[in-house]
Design a protein around this motif. Structure first.
Motif, PDB file in Angstrom:
ATOM      1  N   THR A   2      56.057   7.319  37.405  1.00  0.00           N
ATOM      2  CA  THR A   2      56.225   8.497  36.556  1.00  0.00           C
ATOM      3  C   THR A   2      57.554   9.172  36.902  1.00  0.00           C
ATOM      4  OG1 THR A   2      55.219  10.071  38.093  1.00  0.00           O
ATOM      5  CG2 THR A   2      53.707   8.886  36.609  1.00  0.00           C
ATOM      6  N   TYR A   4      57.806  11.813  38.342  1.00  0.00           N
ATOM      7  CA  TYR A   4      57.613  12.506  39.604  1.00  0.00           C
ATOM      8  C   TYR A   4      58.193  11.746  40.802  1.00  0.00           C
ATOM      9  CZ  TYR A   4      54.276  15.168  36.798  1.00  0.00           C
ATOM     10  OH  TYR A   4      53.681  15.926  35.823  1.00  0.00           O
ATOM     11  N   GLN A   5      58.544  10.471  40.616  1.00  0.00           N
ATOM     12  CA  GLN A   5      59.137   9.693  41.702  1.00  0.00           C
ATOM     13  C   GLN A   5      60.620  10.025  41.898  1.00  0.00           C
ATOM     14  OE1 GLN A   5      56.493   8.010  39.882  1.00  0.00           O
ATOM     15  NE2 GLN A   5      55.448   8.499  41.781  1.00  0.00           N
ATOM     16  N   PRO A  17      62.515  17.573  44.016  1.00  0.00           N
ATOM     17  CA  PRO A  17      61.713  16.486  43.441  1.00  0.00           C
ATOM     18  C   PRO A  17      61.108  16.931  42.112  1.00  0.00           C
ATOM     19  CG  PRO A  17      60.514  17.536  45.234  1.00  0.00           C
ATOM     20  CD  PRO A  17      61.867  18.196  45.173  1.00  0.00           C
ATOM     21  N   LEU A  18      61.087  16.025  41.149  1.00  0.00           N
ATOM     22  CA  LEU A  18      60.477  16.383  39.868  1.00  0.00           C
ATOM     23  C   LEU A  18      58.970  16.593  40.007  1.00  0.00           C
ATOM     24  CD1 LEU A  18      62.444  14.321  37.213  1.00  0.00           C
ATOM     25  CD2 LEU A  18      62.593  16.748  37.752  1.00  0.00           C
ATOM     26  N   SER A  19      58.386  16.155  41.122  1.00  0.00           N
ATOM     27  CA  SER A  19      56.969  16.439  41.366  1.00  0.00           C
ATOM     28  C   SER A  19      56.725  17.949  41.467  1.00  0.00           C
ATOM     29  CB  SER A  19      56.486  15.728  42.628  1.00  0.00           C
ATOM     30  OG  SER A  19      57.235  16.158  43.752  1.00  0.00           O
ATOM     31  N   TYR A  20      57.781  18.730  41.663  1.00  0.00           N
ATOM     32  CA  TYR A  20      57.689  20.184  41.650  1.00  0.00           C
ATOM     33  C   TYR A  20      57.097  20.670  40.322  1.00  0.00           C
ATOM     34  CZ  TYR A  20      59.293  25.041  41.483  1.00  0.00           C
ATOM     35  OH  TYR A  20      59.353  26.404  41.359  1.00  0.00           O
ATOM     36  N   PHE A  21      57.333  19.894  39.242  1.00  0.00           N
ATOM     37  CA  PHE A  21      56.864  20.268  37.904  1.00  0.00           C
ATOM     38  C   PHE A  21      55.549  19.578  37.535  1.00  0.00           C
ATOM     39  CE2 PHE A  21      61.508  20.659  37.908  1.00  0.00           C
ATOM     40  CZ  PHE A  21      61.639  21.988  37.526  1.00  0.00           C
ATOM     41  N   GLN A  22      54.924  18.936  38.496  1.00  0.00           N
ATOM     42  CA  GLN A  22      53.685  18.201  38.233  1.00  0.00           C
ATOM     43  C   GLN A  22      52.653  19.104  37.564  1.00  0.00           C
ATOM     44  OE1 GLN A  22      52.639  15.813  41.532  1.00  0.00           O
ATOM     45  NE2 GLN A  22      50.905  14.865  40.530  1.00  0.00           N
ATOM     46  N   LYS A 156      51.754  15.854  31.015  1.00  0.00           N
ATOM     47  CA  LYS A 156      51.410  16.568  32.243  1.00  0.00           C
ATOM     48  C   LYS A 156      51.194  15.643  33.440  1.00  0.00           C
ATOM     49  CE  LYS A 156      49.270  20.588  30.067  1.00  0.00           C
ATOM     50  NZ  LYS A 156      48.062  21.410  30.009  1.00  0.00           N
ATOM     51  N   GLU A 157      51.061  14.340  33.180  1.00  0.00           N
ATOM     52  CA  GLU A 157      50.906  13.370  34.263  1.00  0.00           C
ATOM     53  C   GLU A 157      52.234  12.718  34.637  1.00  0.00           C
ATOM     54  OE1 GLU A 157      48.461  13.207  31.548  1.00  0.00           O
ATOM     55  OE2 GLU A 157      47.435  14.639  32.836  1.00  0.00           O
ATOM     56  N   GLY A 158      53.316  13.142  33.981  1.00  0.00           N
ATOM     57  CA  GLY A 158      54.637  12.613  34.313  1.00  0.00           C
ATOM     58  C   GLY A 158      55.032  11.365  33.546  1.00  0.00           C
TER      59      GLY A 158
END
Length: 183
Positions: A2, A4-5, A17-22, A156-158
């Motif tokens: 996704t 998020y990686q 990290p784009l996981s910040y927007f998870q 929303k899951e990336g």
């Protein structure tokens, strides 16, 4: 895999990290302050204002690869957006979206949402194709980003949901954003 990686740089060079927007629906867009599509900042900000509280985020990436239409620094690009269009969504550091120095995020986005082709009945796309043919023929073929204001909608899951080309104005795909937000 996704979005998020991936990690990107903020305007100040700090990695985020784009996981910040998870958990949020995202719209990722390459931008420029001196582009024929710059007016889209107004529509992007309207969508951001309308849907931010419901879990929608826009992330702008200034890019100077297309006719040097983003001559400003990362900070200068963000200030231009704020001063001229009231932009409050995150504007990241300048980035390359094509070529040898392209950011891996944009390589991933292009793989997941290929170019749909030019709509020759759309005058803006027809003119853009002519400009690309004469100035950047290497980007005419394949899934490369064709110009500034190419937009990618992320769930929303990336996962990459859809790619919108520069001529596709943000207000035209509002329903698709609502669907991801279940508004």
């Amino acid at each position: 895999m996704t979005v998020y990686q991936f990690a990107v740089e903020k305007r100040n060079g700090e990695k985020i990290p784009l996981s910040y927007f998870q958990g949020k629906a995202l719209l990722i867009v390459n931008t420029a302050s001196k582009c024929q599509f710059t007016y889209q900042f107004e529509q992007l900000q309207e969508l951001y204002n309308k849907y931010y509280q419901q879990g929608f985020e826009i992330i702008g990436f200034p890019c100077n690869q297309f006719a040097e239409q983003e001559p400003n620094s990362s900070e200068g690009a963000a200030e231009f957006c704020r001063a001229n269009y009231g932009v409050t969504f995150p504007m990241m550091g300048k980035i390359d979206v094509n070529g040898a120095d392209e950011h891996p995020l944009f390589n991933y986005l292009k793989q997941k949402a290929p170019f749909r082709g030019f709509d020759e009945t759309n005058m803006a796309e027809k003119l853009l194709k002519m400009k690309i043919s004469s100035e950047y023929p290497q980007w005419l073929v394949g899934d490369s980003i064709k110009w500034n204001f190419t937009k990618f909608l992320i769930d929303k899951e990336g996962k990459v949901e859809k790619r919108f080309e520069p001529s596709e104005e943000p207000k035209t795909f509002e329903k698709e954003i609502e669907k991801l937000l279940k508004v």
